[in-house]
Design a protein around this motif. Structure first.
Motif, short mmCIF file in Angstrom:
data_model
loop_
_atom_site.label_atom_id
_atom_site.label_comp_id
_atom_site.label_asym_id
_atom_site.label_seq_id
_atom_site.Cartn_x
_atom_site.Cartn_y
_atom_site.Cartn_z
N GLN A 80 0.85 -1.20 0.00
CA GLN A 80 0.00 0.00 0.00
C GLN A 80 0.88 1.25 0.00
N ARG A 83 -3.32 6.24 1.07
CA ARG A 83 -4.67 6.03 1.56
C ARG A 83 -5.25 7.38 1.94
N THR A 87 -9.88 6.10 5.11
CA THR A 87 -9.77 4.71 4.62
C THR A 87 -9.94 3.69 5.75
N ASN A 88 -9.31 3.92 6.89
CA ASN A 88 -9.40 2.97 8.00
C ASN A 88 -10.83 2.81 8.53
N SER A 90 -13.46 2.91 6.56
CA SER A 90 -14.28 2.39 5.47
C SER A 90 -14.32 0.86 5.51
N THR A 92 -14.85 -0.99 3.08
CA THR A 92 -14.28 -1.51 1.83
C THR A 92 -12.84 -1.05 1.60
N GLY A 93 -12.29 -0.29 2.57
CA GLY A 93 -10.93 0.23 2.37
C GLY A 93 -10.87 1.31 1.32
N ALA A 96 -7.70 3.36 -0.61
CA ALA A 96 -6.37 2.74 -0.53
C ALA A 96 -5.82 2.47 -1.92
N SER A 124 -8.82 0.73 -4.17
CA SER A 124 -10.20 0.53 -3.73
C SER A 124 -11.04 1.71 -4.18
#
Length: 206
Positions: A80, A83, A87-88, A90, A92-93, A96, A124
């Motif tokens: 990765q 982000r 993102t954290n 979410s 679904t990420g 990212a 994502s």
């Protein structure tokens, strides 16, 4: 040429449309002959000649291999690189972005014969389900297509049974390629996040 145009202008008492046409003609001719200017309709020349496809018949090639997305261990092939702040949070990420250099092998085992690498980015790009934007190249390093590439662009809804992505181009043996790639998850390790994906690829090329 410019002196000739000035002489013509000096011999007439009025600046007629004919004089204007003559001036423009000589100015354009002079510019066309200056170094660094190519005559109109003449293509630039390079230090190599591009291979011509001629009228060769388009053919269809079917490729089958396994894609190893390794995120764990001392030498991951998917990392990765960016982000979003959210993102954290979410499910679904979302947001990212992952850079990959994943091995492509003949069989499902990572130790089986290496035929190429999948190099590029997946991200994502969906908030309601895990949906990845795939932007990558299949770079072939062994066999008949060594040195050639295929370019992939598409959406990968990873929890669907089979996902289809577009072949949008290529190089080498796959110059001007078009087609599609079908992806099916072969294994997914919930503990490590590592995945093996089976690919069936159909390519039209010359």
């Amino acid at each position: 040429m410019n002196r000739m145009a000035s002489s013509l202008l000096s011999k007439t008492s009025c600046f007629s449309p004919l004089c204007l046409v003559i001036v423009l003609f000589f100015c354009n001719s002079a510019l066309a002959r200056k170094p660094g200017h190519l005559p109109r309709n003449q293509p630039p020349k390079f230090g190599f000649e591009a291979p011509m496809l001629g009228f060769r018949k388009e053919k269809v090639t079917h490729l089958h291999f396994y894609f190893h997305d390794i995120v764990s261990g001392p030498k991951p092939t998917a990392i990765q690189v960016a982000r979003a702040d959210s993102t954290n949070k979410s499910a679904t990420g979302f947001g990212a972005i992952v850079m990959i250099d994943d091995p492509l092998t003949e069989g499902p085992e990572v130790t089986s014969k290496l035929i190429g690498r999948a190099q590029g980015i997946y991200a994502s790009a969906a908030q309601e389900e895990v949906g990845l934007l795939m932007t990558l190249n299949y770079v072939f390093v062994k066999g008949k297509y060594k040195g050639s590439t295929l370019s992939i662009l598409g959406r990968n809804a990873v929890f669907n049974g089979v996902r289809e992505m577009a072949i949008v181009g290529g190089s080498g043996a796959f110059r001007l390629a078009r087609g599609y790639a079908l992806a099916k998850t072969y294994t997914f390790d919930l503990k490590t996040g590592d995945a093996v994906v089976e690919y069936n690829v159909v390519v039209l090329h010359y």
